[in-house]
Design a protein around this motif. Structure first.
Motif, mmCIF file in Angstrom:
data_model
loop_
_atom_site.group_PDB
_atom_site.id
_atom_site.type_symbol
_atom_site.label_atom_id
_atom_site.label_comp_id
_atom_site.label_asym_id
_atom_site.label_seq_id
_atom_site.Cartn_x
_atom_site.Cartn_y
_atom_site.Cartn_z
ATOM 1 N N LYS A 253 36.159 -36.190 -5.730
ATOM 2 C CA LYS A 253 35.610 -37.470 -5.273
ATOM 3 C C LYS A 253 34.557 -37.284 -4.193
ATOM 4 C CE LYS A 253 39.499 -40.327 -6.652
ATOM 5 N NZ LYS A 253 40.433 -41.432 -6.288
ATOM 6 N N GLY A 254 34.116 -36.049 -4.014
ATOM 7 C CA GLY A 254 33.017 -35.777 -3.098
ATOM 8 C C GLY A 254 33.401 -35.543 -1.663
ATOM 9 N N ALA A 255 34.683 -35.576 -1.338
ATOM 10 C CA ALA A 255 35.118 -35.330 0.044
ATOM 11 C C ALA A 255 34.920 -33.857 0.384
ATOM 12 C CB ALA A 255 36.567 -35.730 0.234
ATOM 13 N N LEU A 256 34.411 -33.610 1.576
ATOM 14 C CA LEU A 256 34.141 -32.253 2.031
ATOM 15 C C LEU A 256 35.323 -31.737 2.844
ATOM 16 C CD1 LEU A 256 32.089 -29.891 2.404
ATOM 17 C CD2 LEU A 256 31.334 -31.076 4.494
ATOM 18 N N PHE A 257 35.801 -30.548 2.490
ATOM 19 C CA PHE A 257 36.851 -29.860 3.243
ATOM 20 C C PHE A 257 36.241 -28.595 3.843
ATOM 21 C CE2 PHE A 257 39.297 -32.578 0.578
ATOM 22 C CZ PHE A 257 40.545 -32.752 1.180
#
Length: 436
Positions: A43-47
């Motif tokens: 979903k495009g979340a950056l970790f």
């Protein structure tokens, strides 16, 4: 002098639950550097995670031997760049939905001329990138087959190991978030098991909400597994987390052909909604709203809110696990804030022994929260619940929780190998869980 380069071994296809060796070559002797890992979920979340290191006298850096000097973690943590990742979105949990594609982890080496204090957690900003590599982490081992299942009422995905033989079967259930979670089943299939990731609500034509649950649905799933030509009978195992755990307990108690059951932070009573089977109804345990807590940061804490299943009239919700035929393994996070997992495991042990049964195997993990995933998933201390819509506090300290995930994963495999395949030969690295 050769330019610095990042080395990841093994270089071939690596699954998410497998450790790798991360090293850097071509640095100056004793050179201070920062390593940074990052990925984007579906979903495009950056970790991201980072740590500071110092090269050895030969200009080499091996994370299996060199301790981190600060950053997202400190000390000797060969896989710290993965498990210490934090999302850029508050209370966002890393969950892999499409197990047919890998996650791309970008590894960077940055010049770090002035290392900050070990407790400093901010990322290395502005450092010159010296080397970069992309590391793919897969969720299906080579040769594992993914088979969508639409058989009668059953909505699931079956993961089959490579090879011509028949394999010990396991049904895998998640909790009250609903949907179909495949990542644990797909990884477990890579270790030689035929694993059915089973949905039971909020998926396709299944009910949108968790209402009355009928055990006949799960009985149909057991029958499907035992009739499958690639599944080795005469029985199967169950793996359940949270609400999925008490469903597995009910399956083991009331259904035939269950040999081994693993519960990850589960209750010994039926929870959330009533359970129906034939002419029987087990009521749900229920919550005392006056005991529900809110943390200082406004997160929901359900740890003390559930009614005591040993008290009247709550004991009617207790699952008669003494009727089960096979053994149990309870995986317990001692800092579980979703419910009292250690208390429930003790109830199970006492109840089984009171009925002349062998006590279950219980593994207690200190400083470990509710969401115990396969190895190297960043520990989720809090996230927005898919159904409640509120942020729930799960507990756990990241380093201890990460250790628990590694050990529990091996313990689960060993338990199933012993009781489904008759093998008892796996070895553990020793992650600090206490066993009963």
């Amino acid at each position: 002098m050769a330019a610095p380069r990042v080395i990841v071994e093994p270089a071939g296809r690596v699954c998410w639950d497998e450790p790798v060796r991360i090293a850097v070559r071509g640095l100056a002797p004793e050179q201070p550097v920062a390593l940074r890992a990052s990925l984007r979920d579906e979903k495009g979340a950056l970790f991201r995670a980072h740590a500071r290191y110092r090269a050895d006298a030969r200009g080499q850096l091996d994370l299996q031997r060199a301790p981190a000097l600060g950053g997202s973690f400190a000390g000797l943590e060969p896989m710290g760049l993965l498990w210490a990742m934090q999302p850029d979105r508050p209370f966002w949990r890393l969950v892999k939905r499409d197990v047919q594609t890998p996650l791309q982890v970008e590894l960077e080496v940055l010049d770090d001329p002035e290392p900050q204090e070990p407790q400093e957690s901010a990322g290395p900003e502005g450092g010159r990138v010296l080397a970069r590599a992309v590391h793919e982490r897969h969720f299906m081992a080579a040769g594992v087959r993914r088979v969508p299942v639409r058989e009668g009422r059953v909505r699931a995905t079956l993961f089959l190991p490579p090879g011509e033989g028949r394999f010990a079967g396991i049904i895998d259930l998640f909790g009250s978030g609903g949907g179909l979670c495949e990542y644990r089943a797909s990884l477990l299939a890579g270790h030689g098991f035929a694993v059915l990731a089973l949905a039971y609500f909020r998926y396709e034509d299944l009910p949108e909400y968790l209402c009355d649950v009928c055990l006949e649905y799960f009985e149909e799933a057991v029958a499907f597994m035992l009739q499958h030509p690639k599944v080795k009978g005469p029985s199967i195992g169950l793996l359940g987390f949270s609400k999925g755990g008490d469903l597995c307990l009910s399956m083991a108690a009331f259904l035939k052909d269950i040999t081994a059951t693993v519960l990850i932070n589960s209750c010994v009573a039926n929870t959330v909604v009533p359970l129906h089977y034939k002419d029987m109804i087990i009521p749900d345990l229920g919550i005392d709203p006056s005991k529900q807590k809110t943390t200082e940061s406004g997160l929901l804490d359900f740890g003390d809110a559930w009614n005591n299943p040993l008290e009247e009239p709550n004991h009617q919700s207790l699952i008669p696990l003494e009727k089960a035929q096979g053994p149990f393994l309870f995986i317990v996070g001692m800092d579980d804030h979703n419910w009292k997992s250690a208390f429930y495991a003790q109830i199970a042990s006492e109840r089984l022994q009171a009925h002349g049964k062998d006590r279950p195997q219980i593994i207690y993990y200190p400083e470990t929260g509710h969401c115990i995933d396969p190895p190297y998933f960043p520990p989720s201390r809090a996230s927005v619940h898919a159904i409640l819509g509120d942020t729930v506090f799960y507990g756990g300290e990241p380093k201890a929780h990460s250790r628990a995930q590694e050990d529990a994963w091996l313990q689960i495999q060993t338990f199933f190998q012993k009781h489904l395949n008759g093998k008892n030969s796996m070895k553990y690295p020793g992650a600090g869980g206490s066993r009963l």
